[in-house]
Write a protein that holds these residues in place. Structure first.
Motif, short mmCIF file in Angstrom:
data_model
loop_
_atom_site.label_atom_id
_atom_site.label_comp_id
_atom_site.label_asym_id
_atom_site.label_seq_id
_atom_site.Cartn_x
_atom_site.Cartn_y
_atom_site.Cartn_z
N GLN A 63 -12.25 -12.92 -16.99
CA GLN A 63 -13.21 -14.02 -17.06
C GLN A 63 -12.51 -15.35 -16.81
OE1 GLN A 63 -14.65 -12.72 -21.05
NE2 GLN A 63 -16.57 -13.59 -20.30
N ASP A 64 -11.40 -15.57 -17.50
CA ASP A 64 -10.67 -16.82 -17.38
C ASP A 64 -10.14 -17.02 -15.96
OD1 ASP A 64 -11.22 -17.22 -20.05
OD2 ASP A 64 -9.19 -16.71 -20.73
N LYS A 119 -11.35 -10.66 -21.10
CA LYS A 119 -11.22 -12.10 -21.29
C LYS A 119 -10.32 -12.71 -20.21
CE LYS A 119 -11.38 -16.03 -23.61
NZ LYS A 119 -12.11 -17.04 -22.86
#
Length: 99
Positions: A32-33, A29
């Motif tokens: 991705q961010d 995550k």
């Protein structure tokens, strides 16, 4: 007659696989961010679009890896439980036969 038990290795492997799968969620995550943020800051640059695409395309395989690790842990634990049940049934049968 001593009881037969599943060695700790199978259950330990199950725990490691589940833990790795669980721990992978956060870094995936975060990547991705960070990729989306970096791509957004590079708007107008050709590399910005490529970076955004890269971030999107890695979501599926990394998510699949995480799920596979968790599923592997569950399956290893299920296998250990089945193995233990079978061994207990065998030992019980042997004890009954000896008496």
């Amino acid at each position: 007659m001593a009881d037969i038990e599943v060695g700790p290795e199978l259950r330990a492997s199950a725990g490691v696989a589940r833990a790795l799968g669980g721990e992978l969620a956060g870094p995936v995550k975060a990547a991705q961010d960070a990729t989306a943020t970096a791509a957004g800051q590079l708007t107008g640059w050709s590399v910005g679009g490529a970076l955004a695409q890269l971030g999107r395309e890695w979501v599926t395989p990394l998510s699949a890896l995480q799920k596979r690790l968790v599923d592997t842990g569950v399956k290893l634990e299920t296998s250990a439980e089945a193995h233990s049940r079978t061994e207990r049934a065998l030992v019980s049968g042997w004890k009954e036969g000896v008496q």
